[in-house]
Design a protein around this motif. Structure first.
Motif, PDB file in Angstrom:
ATOM      1  N   LEU A 112       0.819  -1.212   0.000  1.00 11.08           N
ATOM      2  CA  LEU A 112       0.000   0.000   0.000  1.00 11.08           C
ATOM      3  C   LEU A 112       0.849   1.257   0.000  1.00 11.08           C
ATOM      4  N   SER A 113       1.988   1.218   0.689  1.00 10.57           N
ATOM      5  CA  SER A 113       2.834   2.414   0.776  1.00 10.57           C
ATOM      6  C   SER A 113       3.378   2.835  -0.580  1.00 10.57           C
ATOM      7  N   VAL A 114       3.435   1.914  -1.524  1.00  7.63           N
ATOM      8  CA  VAL A 114       3.911   2.227  -2.874  1.00  7.63           C
ATOM      9  C   VAL A 114       2.746   2.388  -3.843  1.00  7.63           C
ATOM     10  N   ALA A 115       1.766   1.499  -3.741  1.00 10.04           N
ATOM     11  CA  ALA A 115       0.683   1.474  -4.727  1.00 10.04           C
ATOM     12  C   ALA A 115      -0.406   2.495  -4.447  1.00 10.04           C
ATOM     13  N   GLY A 116      -0.619   2.851  -3.183  1.00 10.81           N
ATOM     14  CA  GLY A 116      -1.704   3.751  -2.837  1.00 10.81           C
ATOM     15  C   GLY A 116      -3.059   3.086  -3.010  1.00 10.81           C
ATOM     16  N   THR A 117      -4.111   3.875  -2.815  1.00 11.41           N
ATOM     17  CA  THR A 117      -5.470   3.362  -2.958  1.00 11.41           C
ATOM     18  C   THR A 117      -6.129   3.952  -4.206  1.00 11.41           C
ATOM     19  N   GLY A 118      -7.178   3.274  -4.646  1.00 13.00           N
ATOM     20  CA  GLY A 118      -7.974   3.802  -5.750  1.00 13.00           C
ATOM     21  C   GLY A 118      -7.359   3.653  -7.120  1.00 13.00           C
ATOM     22  N   ALA A 119      -6.314   2.842  -7.241  1.00 14.78           N
ATOM     23  CA  ALA A 119      -5.659   2.671  -8.545  1.00 14.78           C
ATOM     24  C   ALA A 119      -6.355   1.593  -9.370  1.00 14.78           C
ATOM     25  N   ILE A 120      -5.993   1.518 -10.617  1.00 15.24           N
ATOM     26  CA  ILE A 120      -6.381   0.393 -11.469  1.00 15.24           C
ATOM     27  C   ILE A 120      -5.233  -0.597 -11.388  1.00 15.24           C
ATOM     28  N   VAL A 121      -5.452  -1.687 -10.664  1.00 19.29           N
ATOM     29  CA  VAL A 121      -4.370  -2.584 -10.267  1.00 19.29           C
ATOM     30  C   VAL A 121      -4.269  -3.777 -11.216  1.00 19.29           C
ATOM     31  N   GLY A 122      -3.091  -3.956 -11.778  1.00 15.91           N
ATOM     32  CA  GLY A 122      -2.793  -5.152 -12.549  1.00 15.91           C
ATOM     33  C   GLY A 122      -2.211  -6.220 -11.642  1.00 15.91           C
ATOM     34  N   TYR A 123      -2.674  -7.450 -11.799  1.00 21.28           N
ATOM     35  CA  TYR A 123      -2.218  -8.542 -10.949  1.00 21.28           C
ATOM     36  C   TYR A 123      -2.024  -9.793 -11.800  1.00 21.28           C
ATOM     37  N   GLU A 124      -1.546 -10.868 -11.188  1.00 24.63           N
ATOM     38  CA  GLU A 124      -1.323 -12.130 -11.899  1.00 24.63           C
ATOM     39  C   GLU A 124      -2.435 -13.118 -11.539  1.00 24.63           C
ATOM     40  N   GLY A 125      -3.386 -13.264 -12.433  1.00 18.67           N
ATOM     41  CA  GLY A 125      -4.522 -14.130 -12.175  1.00 18.67           C
ATOM     42  C   GLY A 125      -4.161 -15.588 -12.064  1.00 18.67           C
ATOM     43  N   ASP A 126      -3.021 -15.969 -12.622  1.00 17.65           N
ATOM     44  CA  ASP A 126      -2.604 -17.371 -12.549  1.00 17.65           C
ATOM     45  C   ASP A 126      -1.749 -17.652 -11.321  1.00 17.65           C
ATOM     46  N   HIS A 127      -1.583 -16.648 -10.434  1.00 16.29           N
ATOM     47  CA  HIS A 127      -0.747 -16.856  -9.254  1.00 16.29           C
ATOM     48  C   HIS A 127      -1.384 -16.362  -7.960  1.00 16.29           C
ATOM     49  N   LEU A 128      -2.017 -15.217  -7.977  1.00 17.62           N
ATOM     50  CA  LEU A 128      -2.586 -14.632  -6.766  1.00 17.62           C
ATOM     51  C   LEU A 128      -3.711 -15.533  -6.240  1.00 17.62           C
ATOM     52  N   THR A 129      -3.609 -15.952  -4.981  1.00 21.93           N
ATOM     53  CA  THR A 129      -4.632 -16.821  -4.412  1.00 21.93           C
ATOM     54  C   THR A 129      -5.897 -16.031  -4.117  1.00 21.93           C
ATOM     55  N   LEU A 130      -6.998 -16.732  -3.909  1.00 23.27           N
ATOM     56  CA  LEU A 130      -8.251 -16.060  -3.584  1.00 23.27           C
ATOM     57  C   LEU A 130      -8.118 -15.269  -2.284  1.00 23.27           C
ATOM     58  N   MET A 131      -7.426 -15.834  -1.301  1.00 25.74           N
ATOM     59  CA  MET A 131      -7.247 -15.145  -0.035  1.00 25.74           C
ATOM     60  C   MET A 131      -6.453 -13.855  -0.214  1.00 25.74           C
ATOM     61  N   GLN A 132      -5.353 -13.926  -0.971  1.00 23.64           N
ATOM     62  CA  GLN A 132      -4.525 -12.739  -1.167  1.00 23.64           C
ATOM     63  C   GLN A 132      -5.225 -11.713  -2.067  1.00 23.64           C
ATOM     64  N   ARG A 133      -6.038 -12.174  -2.994  1.00 26.76           N
ATOM     65  CA  ARG A 133      -6.810 -11.229  -3.806  1.00 26.76           C
ATOM     66  C   ARG A 133      -7.763 -10.430  -2.907  1.00 26.76           C
ATOM     67  N   ASP A 134      -8.419 -11.120  -1.972  1.00 28.75           N
ATOM     68  CA  ASP A 134      -9.314 -10.411  -1.056  1.00 28.75           C
ATOM     69  C   ASP A 134      -8.557  -9.360  -0.258  1.00 28.75           C
ATOM     70  N   LYS A 135      -7.354  -9.705   0.175  1.00 32.95           N
ATOM     71  CA  LYS A 135      -6.564  -8.746   0.957  1.00 32.95           C
ATOM     72  C   LYS A 135      -6.108  -7.575   0.089  1.00 32.95           C
TER      73      LYS A 135
END
Length: 402
Positions: A112-135
């Motif tokens: 969060l300290s780098v990404a901030g809030t309210g951004a359009i976030v790109g992530y890795e759908g083939d790696h990020l777990t459901l739990m970590q996506r929620d976080k």
């Protein structure tokens, strides 16, 4: 009272020599940012070992802890656990933030300290777990989220000259391991004894060629008899016997980059039925290598090799695809699944891609010639064909040993 930080910068020591020059990482990040802009992402939160290593040079060891790389228009920061101390900083091309264990989810506070809030976030759908996506959603409160996994994979499929140079060195190291294994094969020794000889030879060769590298994860799968039926069967204590079919598989790991050598051998002698299957698989291997050229699709190449084996009534013994991409990958992480020689992959080969040719036939126990037959070479796609960077010989003329 001493303050216990949620995260901090522990820049301990000087930056280490990385696998590639600073300019290589800058070029990769420039292309990533172009891909982010094209997709509409304003920040990328990457979590896989392969992407973090590809863009930053740092290859993490998770041990149950999350790791990340946050890329914005101006920043590039690896996020690592306190247990690693200053090593991630030294091995990251870019900045690094260390998060602590004192409070749960400090990883996401550091992100969060780098990404901030309210951004359009790109992530890795083939790696990020459901739990970590929620976080991610809870902490970053993104405007929306976009899957960058296919785009980053596509970028990694095209190798730079520096990557090809490293892969070429890895192929040479794999050959060194192959020769050490061939020298160690004899009746009465165990699979594990042979495998250790190959692994030790490769680790010494890597240390000689890359004195500033980190050394980890180089391994050998050496199988015999029934154990050859699968490409990824682990090493056992089985004792080698005369007439055994053998499968030699060397896998040097250099700074996250995997290369491989795979060969069929026989101990002492090869019976007529086995020789016939072996020669057919070698013929498929050579035919397949001749097809690897710009403009050919993975599916088309697969279809042509399928027809080649079907004509010989052997297609039913094929067990997996005929080859795959090389780069930042290993048995623990990574895969450029868009560049595999399978029926369902339509990717067209282009110069700068690196791909294996590795047909395998498995004849079940109880049938003449029982066992698993596989040859594997690494080829760089060039402007008008390919360059085979594997040097270890294949086929019955060279590999009836012991």
């Amino acid at each position: 009272m001493t303050t216990r930080p949620e995260f901090h910068r522990f820049h301990n020591g000087e930056k280490a020599a990385l696998p590639f020059a600073v300019e290589e990482y800058e070029d990769r990040l420039e292309e990533l940012r172009e891909r982010m802009e094209s997709a509409g992402a304003t920040v990328a939160v990457l979590t896989s070992m392969h992407n973090i290593a590809y863009y930053s040079g740092f290859l993490y060891c998770s041990f149950g802890r999350p790791y990340g790389l946050v890329v914005t228009e101006t920043d590039c920061v690896t996020i690592s656990a306190g247990i690693d101390a200053g090593q991630p900083w030294r091995r990251s091309f870019c900045d690094n933030i260390t998060y602590t264990d004192w409070t749960r989810d400090n990883f996401w506070r550091a992100v969060l300290s780098v990404a901030g809030t309210g951004a359009i976030v790109g992530y890795e759908g083939d790696h990020l777990t459901l739990m970590q996506r929620d976080k991610l959603e809870d902490f970053l409160q993104p405007l929306t989220m976009l899957d960058l996994s296919y785009s980053t994979m596509n970028q990694r499929m095209y190798k730079s000259p520096a990557e090809i140079e490293l892969i070429r060195a890895g192929a040479a190291v794999a050959d060194v391991g192959g020769y050490a294994i061939r020298d160690a094969i004899r009746e009465g020794v165990r699979e594990i004894d042979v495998a250790m000889a190959g692994r030790d030879a490769m680790e010494l060769e890597i240390a000689s060629r890359f004195p500033d590298a980190e050394y980890r994860d180089t391994w050998v799968w050496f199988q015999s008899g029934l154990n050859t039926d699968g490409a990824h069967n682990p090493v056992t204590g089985r004792v080698l016997q005369r007439g055994d079919i053998l499968s030699l598989n060397t896998f040097p790991m250099i700074s996250g980059y995997y290369t491989a050598l795979e060969r069929t051998l026989f101990l002492g002698e090869v019976d007529a039925a086995s020789l016939k299957i072996w020669e057919a698989n070698v013929a498929a291997h050579e035919y397949g290598m001749s097809l690897l050229k710009p403009g050919e699709s993975c599916a088309s190449i697969t279809g042509q090799i399928n027809a080649f084996l079907a004509e010989r009534d052997l297609l039913q013994y094929r067990t997996f695809g005929y080859g795959h991409s090389f780069g930042v990958l290993s048995h623990f992480y990574g895969r450029e699944a868009g560049l595999e020689l399978r029926e369902d992959i339509d990717t067209v080969l282009e110069p700068g891609m690196v791909i294996s040719m590795e047909p395998m036939l498995t004849i079940p126990e109880g049938l003449p010639g029982a066992g698993g037959y596989r040859e594997h070479d690494i080829l760089v796609i060039t402007e008008d064909g390919n360059e085979n960077i594997t040097g270890f010989p294949y086929g019955p003329e060279s590999n009836v040993v012991g």
